[in-house]
Design a protein around this motif. Structure first.
Motif, PDB file in Angstrom:
ATOM      1  N   ALA A 127       0.835  -1.202   0.000  1.00 30.51           N
ATOM      2  CA  ALA A 127       0.000   0.000   0.000  1.00 30.51           C
ATOM      3  C   ALA A 127       0.875   1.259   0.000  1.00 30.51           C
ATOM      4  CB  ALA A 127      -0.928   0.006   1.212  1.00 30.51           C
ATOM      5  N   ALA A 128       1.961   1.236   0.749  1.00 25.28           N
ATOM      6  CA  ALA A 128       2.877   2.382   0.780  1.00 25.28           C
ATOM      7  C   ALA A 128       3.488   2.608  -0.602  1.00 25.28           C
ATOM      8  CB  ALA A 128       3.961   2.167   1.825  1.00 25.28           C
ATOM      9  N   ARG A 129       3.865   1.532  -1.289  1.00 25.23           N
ATOM     10  CA  ARG A 129       4.429   1.662  -2.639  1.00 25.23           C
ATOM     11  C   ARG A 129       3.389   2.214  -3.612  1.00 25.23           C
ATOM     12  NH1 ARG A 129       6.903  -3.067  -0.906  1.00 25.23           N
ATOM     13  NH2 ARG A 129       5.262  -4.383  -1.786  1.00 25.23           N
ATOM     14  N   ARG A 130       2.177   1.716  -3.529  1.00 24.79           N
ATOM     15  CA  ARG A 130       1.099   2.211  -4.408  1.00 24.79           C
ATOM     16  C   ARG A 130       0.839   3.688  -4.157  1.00 24.79           C
ATOM     17  NH1 ARG A 130      -3.855  -1.983  -4.948  1.00 24.79           N
ATOM     18  NH2 ARG A 130      -2.694  -3.880  -5.344  1.00 24.79           N
ATOM     19  N   LEU A 131       0.843   4.060  -2.888  1.00 25.45           N
ATOM     20  CA  LEU A 131       0.607   5.452  -2.534  1.00 25.45           C
ATOM     21  C   LEU A 131       1.732   6.333  -3.051  1.00 25.45           C
ATOM     22  CD1 LEU A 131      -1.181   7.502  -1.146  1.00 25.45           C
ATOM     23  CD2 LEU A 131      -0.069   6.907   1.024  1.00 25.45           C
ATOM     24  N   ASP A 132       2.969   5.858  -2.956  1.00 27.34           N
ATOM     25  CA  ASP A 132       4.102   6.611  -3.511  1.00 27.34           C
ATOM     26  C   ASP A 132       3.901   6.875  -4.998  1.00 27.34           C
ATOM     27  OD1 ASP A 132       5.482   6.725  -1.104  1.00 27.34           O
ATOM     28  OD2 ASP A 132       6.767   4.997  -1.561  1.00 27.34           O
ATOM     29  N   ARG A 133       3.494   5.834  -5.736  1.00 24.10           N
ATOM     30  CA  ARG A 133       3.270   5.981  -7.185  1.00 24.10           C
ATOM     31  C   ARG A 133       2.152   6.986  -7.467  1.00 24.10           C
ATOM     32  NH1 ARG A 133       3.992   0.315  -7.432  1.00 24.10           N
ATOM     33  NH2 ARG A 133       1.738   0.049  -7.467  1.00 24.10           N
ATOM     34  N   LEU A 134       1.074   6.887  -6.713  1.00 21.88           N
ATOM     35  CA  LEU A 134      -0.047   7.797  -6.922  1.00 21.88           C
ATOM     36  C   LEU A 134       0.370   9.245  -6.650  1.00 21.88           C
ATOM     37  CD1 LEU A 134      -3.044   8.308  -7.547  1.00 21.88           C
ATOM     38  CD2 LEU A 134      -3.498   7.968  -5.129  1.00 21.88           C
ATOM     39  N   LEU A 135       1.070   9.473  -5.548  1.00 23.90           N
ATOM     40  CA  LEU A 135       1.496  10.831  -5.219  1.00 23.90           C
ATOM     41  C   LEU A 135       2.486  11.362  -6.252  1.00 23.90           C
ATOM     42  CD1 LEU A 135       1.751  10.575  -1.337  1.00 23.90           C
ATOM     43  CD2 LEU A 135       0.060  11.842  -2.681  1.00 23.90           C
ATOM     44  N   LYS A 136       3.350  10.499  -6.760  1.00 17.37           N
ATOM     45  CA  LYS A 136       4.286  10.917  -7.806  1.00 17.37           C
ATOM     46  C   LYS A 136       3.510  11.317  -9.063  1.00 17.37           C
ATOM     47  CE  LYS A 136       8.364   9.628 -10.360  1.00 17.37           C
ATOM     48  NZ  LYS A 136       9.083   8.580 -11.013  1.00 17.37           N
ATOM     49  N   ASP A 137       2.503  10.527  -9.418  1.00 10.10           N
ATOM     50  CA  ASP A 137       1.667  10.870 -10.574  1.00 10.10           C
ATOM     51  C   ASP A 137       0.992  12.225 -10.363  1.00 10.10           C
ATOM     52  OD1 ASP A 137       2.370   8.554 -11.895  1.00 10.10           O
ATOM     53  OD2 ASP A 137       0.494   7.505 -11.452  1.00 10.10           O
ATOM     54  N   LEU A 138       0.472  12.466  -9.169  1.00 12.43           N
ATOM     55  CA  LEU A 138      -0.157  13.753  -8.874  1.00 12.43           C
ATOM     56  C   LEU A 138       0.855  14.885  -9.006  1.00 12.43           C
ATOM     57  CD1 LEU A 138      -2.438  13.012  -5.772  1.00 12.43           C
ATOM     58  CD2 LEU A 138      -3.126  13.293  -8.159  1.00 12.43           C
ATOM     59  N   ASP A 139       2.052  14.688  -8.460  1.00 11.03           N
ATOM     60  CA  ASP A 139       3.099  15.703  -8.538  1.00 11.03           C
ATOM     61  C   ASP A 139       3.452  16.041  -9.979  1.00 11.03           C
ATOM     62  OD1 ASP A 139       3.280  15.857  -5.779  1.00 11.03           O
ATOM     63  OD2 ASP A 139       5.026  14.535  -5.642  1.00 11.03           O
ATOM     64  N   GLU A 140       3.430  15.018 -10.837  1.00 11.22           N
ATOM     65  CA  GLU A 140       3.820  15.199 -12.231  1.00 11.22           C
ATOM     66  C   GLU A 140       2.642  15.508 -13.145  1.00 11.22           C
ATOM     67  OE1 GLU A 140       6.160  11.730 -13.151  1.00 11.22           O
ATOM     68  OE2 GLU A 140       7.725  12.321 -11.732  1.00 11.22           O
ATOM     69  N   GLY A 141       1.452  15.666 -12.561  1.00  6.75           N
ATOM     70  CA  GLY A 141       0.278  16.041 -13.339  1.00  6.75           C
ATOM     71  C   GLY A 141      -0.291  14.930 -14.200  1.00  6.75           C
ATOM     72  N   ARG A 142       0.011  13.684 -13.840  1.00  6.75           N
ATOM     73  CA  ARG A 142      -0.544  12.542 -14.581  1.00  6.75           C
ATOM     74  C   ARG A 142      -1.791  12.064 -13.854  1.00  6.75           C
ATOM     75  NH1 ARG A 142       5.043  10.631 -14.774  1.00  6.75           N
ATOM     76  NH2 ARG A 142       4.456   9.224 -13.106  1.00  6.75           N
ATOM     77  N   PHE A 143      -2.920  12.174 -14.526  1.00  4.90           N
ATOM     78  CA  PHE A 143      -4.195  11.799 -13.926  1.00  4.90           C
ATOM     79  C   PHE A 143      -4.848  10.698 -14.766  1.00  4.90           C
ATOM     80  CE2 PHE A 143      -3.812  16.468 -13.167  1.00  4.90           C
ATOM     81  CZ  PHE A 143      -3.432  16.379 -11.840  1.00  4.90           C
ATOM     82  N   PRO A 144      -5.622   9.841 -14.130  1.00  3.25           N
ATOM     83  CA  PRO A 144      -6.361   8.818 -14.901  1.00  3.25           C
ATOM     84  C   PRO A 144      -7.461   9.501 -15.706  1.00  3.25           C
ATOM     85  CG  PRO A 144      -7.033   8.763 -12.607  1.00  3.25           C
ATOM     86  CD  PRO A 144      -5.890   9.746 -12.705  1.00  3.25           C
ATOM     87  N   GLU A 145      -7.884   8.813 -16.746  1.00  5.96           N
ATOM     88  CA  GLU A 145      -9.005   9.339 -17.528  1.00  5.96           C
ATOM     89  C   GLU A 145     -10.291   9.141 -16.746  1.00  5.96           C
ATOM     90  OE1 GLU A 145      -9.226   8.059 -21.546  1.00  5.96           O
ATOM     91  OE2 GLU A 145      -7.062   8.154 -21.793  1.00  5.96           O
ATOM     92  N   GLY A 146     -11.132  10.125 -16.752  1.00  8.59           N
ATOM     93  CA  GLY A 146     -12.427  10.007 -16.070  1.00  8.59           C
ATOM     94  C   GLY A 146     -13.427   9.301 -16.937  1.00  8.59           C
ATOM     95  N   ASP A 147     -14.482   8.814 -16.307  1.00 10.25           N
ATOM     96  CA  ASP A 147     -15.547   8.119 -17.059  1.00 10.25           C
ATOM     97  C   ASP A 147     -16.376   9.095 -17.848  1.00 10.25           C
ATOM     98  OD1 ASP A 147     -14.625   5.812 -15.897  1.00 10.25           O
ATOM     99  OD2 ASP A 147     -16.148   5.803 -14.310  1.00 10.25           O
TER     100      ASP A 147
END
Length: 75
Positions: A55-75
């Motif tokens: 979970a900590a690793r997943r959270l790191d990846r998510l926060l890095k994506d947020l920092d870099e402006g990478r967001f998932p596509e919305g429905d």
């Protein structure tokens, strides 16, 4: 000793999850993107109950994506 380190990791992940939820709420993105990010956070929260390190690793990846402006596509 191991229990202390596990408790510290739990506290760190909990604090970072709280930060991540606040960041997602504050984003100026379409509602579908916000919902996709919220789902990711819920999955990470659920994973923390079974595998805290993962979970900590997943959270790191998510926060890095947020920092870099990478967001998932919305429905």
């Amino acid at each position: 000793m191991e229990r202390d380190s596990q408790l510290e990791l739990y506290e760190a992940v909990a604090a970072r999850l709280k930060e991540a939820h606040s960041r997602v709420r504050a984003l100026q993105v379409p509602e579908g993107v916000r919902m996709a990010l919220s789902r990711k956070l819920l999955v990470i929260t659920a994973a923390a109950k079974h595998d805290l390190a993962d979970a900590a690793r997943r959270l790191d990846r998510l926060l890095k994506d947020l920092d870099e402006g990478r967001f998932p596509e919305g429905d």
